[in-house]
Design an enzyme around this catalytic site. Structure first.
Site, PDB file in Angstrom:
ATOM      1  N   ASP A  43      -0.414   4.402   0.917  1.00  0.00           N
ATOM      2  CA  ASP A  43      -0.847   5.440   1.870  1.00  0.00           C
ATOM      3  C   ASP A  43      -0.113   5.257   3.184  1.00  0.00           C
ATOM      4  OD1 ASP A  43      -2.324   2.994   2.134  1.00  0.00           O
ATOM      5  OD2 ASP A  43      -3.720   4.021   3.479  1.00  0.00           O
ATOM      6  N   ASP A  86       3.952  -6.265   3.841  1.00  0.00           N
ATOM      7  CA  ASP A  86       3.600  -5.268   4.866  1.00  0.00           C
ATOM      8  C   ASP A  86       3.726  -5.946   6.221  1.00  0.00           C
ATOM      9  OD1 ASP A  86       2.668  -3.102   6.220  1.00  0.00           O
ATOM     10  OD2 ASP A  86       0.603  -3.229   5.513  1.00  0.00           O
ATOM     11  N   ASP A 141       6.492   1.382   6.516  1.00  0.00           N
ATOM     12  CA  ASP A 141       5.073   0.996   6.368  1.00  0.00           C
ATOM     13  C   ASP A 141       4.386   1.914   5.391  1.00  0.00           C
ATOM     14  OD1 ASP A 141       2.488   0.110   6.720  1.00  0.00           O
ATOM     15  OD2 ASP A 141       2.253   0.944   8.722  1.00  0.00           O
ATOM     16  N   HIS A 164       0.831  -1.219   0.000  1.00  0.00           N
ATOM     17  CA  HIS A 164       0.000   0.000   0.000  1.00  0.00           C
ATOM     18  C   HIS A 164       0.858   1.258   0.000  1.00  0.00           C
ATOM     19  CE1 HIS A 164       0.479   0.991   4.349  1.00  0.00           C
ATOM     20  NE2 HIS A 164       0.563  -0.302   4.511  1.00  0.00           N
ATOM     21  N   GLU A 176      -5.130   1.550   2.740  1.00  0.00           N
ATOM     22  CA  GLU A 176      -4.911   0.487   3.716  1.00  0.00           C
ATOM     23  C   GLU A 176      -5.051   0.990   5.139  1.00  0.00           C
ATOM     24  OE1 GLU A 176      -2.914  -2.351   6.396  1.00  0.00           O
ATOM     25  OE2 GLU A 176      -2.324  -0.271   6.080  1.00  0.00           O
ATOM     26  N   GLU A 177      -4.527   2.183   5.416  1.00  0.00           N
ATOM     27  CA  GLU A 177      -4.507   2.686   6.799  1.00  0.00           C
ATOM     28  C   GLU A 177      -5.906   3.042   7.315  1.00  0.00           C
ATOM     29  OE1 GLU A 177      -2.051   2.200   8.522  1.00  0.00           O
ATOM     30  OE2 GLU A 177      -0.217   2.356   7.351  1.00  0.00           O
ATOM     31  N   THR A 230     -11.134  26.169  30.250  1.00  0.00           N
ATOM     32  CA  THR A 230     -12.124  25.833  31.272  1.00  0.00           C
ATOM     33  C   THR A 230     -13.439  25.494  30.594  1.00  0.00           C
ATOM     34  OG1 THR A 230     -12.449  28.200  31.471  1.00  0.00           O
ATOM     35  CG2 THR A 230     -11.096  27.143  33.140  1.00  0.00           C
TER      36      THR A 230
END
Lengths: 455, 455
Positions: free
Chosen positions: B89, B181, B120, B87, B152-153, B315
């Site tokens: 991406d 991978d 990766d 992949h 893929e991710e 806050t």
């Protein structure tokens, strides 16, 4: 653009994204101070733009603080002098946060003027200046001084020192200090004579030097998020009771006399619930709710820094996460005591976890609660006269540290006379000021200045 | 720039911020696919760029998916055909996340090549293409097909459908599918024959229509963050044990034979701890750790959306907060069963809270764990021959859903033969591939293709 001049002025002010918490927007805060300076000069005021020291950022870099405006309009020693305080910076706002309108474009809908800072605090400061302008058509009945800062939303950095430095000069002839950063509880004007204080806490847990993939590392590691979630879960129970030992000890007991004060206040719970989309309050009656907000502490968890917070899915084990929460303080809670109680408690709870991770509990400097004597002449007098109606006498839930500081340093008579509405959503999405509050509030300031001249 | 051509190619690929989770970066993912297409064409491959359906975003908008590359290099029907999957991406990365180098500028330090996607999965895909190029100087010993995707991710959107559609065409003459991978556990090549699956959960709690100021509202409200923190704290105990009833029931019991497999694997716990700055693992031995990661489920809390997550102090009482966590699945856990177990548990726990707020538990489609038969000829054969050494036989902690899907649809022989290192920090800060793994991995792929021709 608005045909009505004072609305167009508010639009021009709201258009400037004067977010004080973001160093990259600092120049816009400074631009905003310059715009306010110009407005005051047009009223014939003399303006000193006071430079403060540099601000040191967490990364060690230094950055300019916006100047503080110290202004002076007319000078007749026979008349009393009132000093108005306000701030020109705002909380962050983005349309993606869920705003219905562009936060920096003032937009009128159904009688409300929506925009960041419309209520907190640009609209309130502008109402004062507009009231002065109106009175000047005849004659300003009292001497007016104005103090405007640009760092209120991040704790008024540098202002305390300045107030001390100018106590015997700028403040020497001031009789009354009026903070224009507060809200009414109904359609009636409200005078705020007390506020809660605050301690803001950061609990940092670190389990690794860098973020990890939860596929490869899930299950073999003491994850920082687990430790942090455990700790944050030990702070309050499901009824809102704070679980930190000793934290309620310093709270002043309720007297019957004080209890009666809350009964007379107008406050429409249903209106607030509808506005914010709340299912129910913890408190069943108006009185209980006002007391919880005014005279009892509370603890809120604000969020976590360092974990995955974007939309979508990410299979990450965050390496270092910082939980953020704050405790609202009431008389006679001391920030230093609360800090120790909270820090000791968290460290003790963490020890019980037997985690190999590291913990670091830090807090900001904190601010004390503030409470005026309701029997003070100044407050009583205004109470009965202002705006032709009895004002609601309010203790605010939020914190206005500068009120405490003005009182401690100058020993002048302090009051909060703001014109925000009960549902303005300051700090939230769709902040607004109602046209009613903005216009009637302007008249209120004019009436207040007239009445002050007769004291 | 690098003098060494194959490093410069990796640098060019890493330079493209092909983040698939961010719709605003979609054009960069598409650019990355085009760059890969060009590389494959230069190897003499024929490339089909397959358009997929549109992606529907959570806000209802539609956006183009990046094309999928289906490529074909040489064609001799007498030779076996191997299809490589990878992949293009990457996970998001910003230097502010804590990177030591610019994440999209490949930087060599101490024998490592740092950059998002270096390991990766851009580095691994490039190693395959480089190996093919090297073999072509003589003759490519087998037929090669290549499938590259760009989503893929975020769960390989659209790919499952495509694999089914092309099962009887593109995949019909494929003998082996190799997923590039995965990572080695040591300096020895590793063959991955199993992965965990995953179910990703979103718990949304809403207490108001808009964010509230914790000064004005602190104490009078059931805050969404309190409910969420309570729920997240019920998921795992401090030893990492998942508290959701029934979740361990489907886990395949450990046999003595399987236990022995973990003893032969080289894995340096101290090296991993040093690399990621860990104090300790939950597991005391290498075998226990590998088993926890390979064959037992785990649950990790990733973060909270909607709460305050920026630096500094705010806050705010967040109106709507979404806790995100995932469960890694192992044989024979079924995503649909786990989803029901988790959802029922959270809803039951929420009922105990007696909160007026609303809860919504959702999850992604989930992916099943995947496990090959280690006795399959193909795996055994490669096990003994690859790279001149016995390979480590690995079950990965992460999930490669596409491996499961390839197996279910194509019934081909599947293996994961990646070249990542044991400490590459994919998905984390300072992702890298070592020069050793990148170069030796390229040789591994060349050796693998040569050996495949002799089967």
């Amino acid at each position: 653009t608005f045909n009505f001049l004072i609305l167009q002025r508010l639009k021009d002010w709201v258009a400037i994204e004067s977010v004080s918490t973001d160093p990259e927007k600092r120049h816009l805060v400074i631009n905003m101070m310059l715009l306010a300076e110009e407005r005051i000069r047009k009223l014939g005021g003399t303006v000193e733009m006071v430079d403060l020291d540099m601000q040191e950022l967490p990364n060690g870099n230094k950055i300019s603080l916006p100047p503080v405006i110290l202004a002076n309009i007319v000078k007749d020693p026979k008349k009393p002098t009132v000093c108005f305080y306000g701030h020109m910076d705002v909380q962050p706002a983005k349309i993606e946060d869920g705003w219905s309108t562009e936060p920096y474009i003032l937009t009128e809908k159904n009688g409300n003027l929506y925009g960041r800072g419309a209520s907190d605090d640009k609209g309130q400061v502008l109402a004062v200046l507009n009231a002065i302008e109106a009175l000047q058509k005849h004659e300003l009945p009292v001497n007016v001084k104005i103090l405007l800062e640009g760092m209120e939303e991040v704790g008024s950095i540098g202002l305390n020192t300045l107030v001390k430095q100018r106590n015997s000069t700028f403040f020497s002839d001031v009789d009354y200090i009026v903070v224009t950063d507060s809200a009414w509880l109904s359609n009636k004007p409200g005078i705020t004579y007390g506020t809660r204080g605050i301690c803001y806490f950061f609990v940092e847990i670190e389990c690794a030097k860098r973020d990890l993939h939860s596929g490869s590392f899930g299950g073999i590691l003491h994850e920082a998020m687990n430790d942090l979630i455990f700790l944050l879960n030990t702070l309050v129970d499901s009824s809102g009771h704070i679980l930190i030992p000793g934290i309620y000890e310093a709270v002043v007991p309720l007297t019957e006399k004080e209890k009666k004060l809350y009964e007379g206040i107008e406050y429409d719970l249903d209106q607030i619930m509808a506005k914010y989309g709340l299912e129910e309050f913890r408190n069943k009656t108006k009185e209980e709710l006002l007391m919880q907000r005014s005279r009892y502490p509370s603890l809120s968890i604000h969020g976590i820094e360092g974990a995955f917070s974007a939309p979508g899915a990410k299979t990450v084990i965050p390496a270092k996460v910082t939980g953020k929460f704050s405790v609202m303080l009431v008389p006679n809670m001391e920030p230093s005591v609360v800090k120790k109680q909270v820090t000791d408690y968290l460290n003790k709870k963490f020890t019980e976890l037997n985690s190999p991770n590291s913990i670091k509990v830090t807090s900001d400097t904190g601010s004390k609660p503030w409470l005026s004597d309701i029997n003070e002449t100044h407050l009583c007098y205004l109470h009965s006269l202002v705006f032709g109606k009895d004002a609601d006498m309010i203790r605010a839930g939020g914190t206005i540290p500068i009120a405490t500081h003005f009182q401690e340093v100058t020993r002048k008579s302090i009051m909060l006379l703001g014109i925000g509405g009960p549902d303005d959503a300051s700090h939230g999405q769709d902040e607004k000021i109602s046209r009613y509050n903005f216009i009637e509030g302007t008249k209120l300031y004019a009436a207040f200045l007239q009445e002050l001249a007769t004291v």
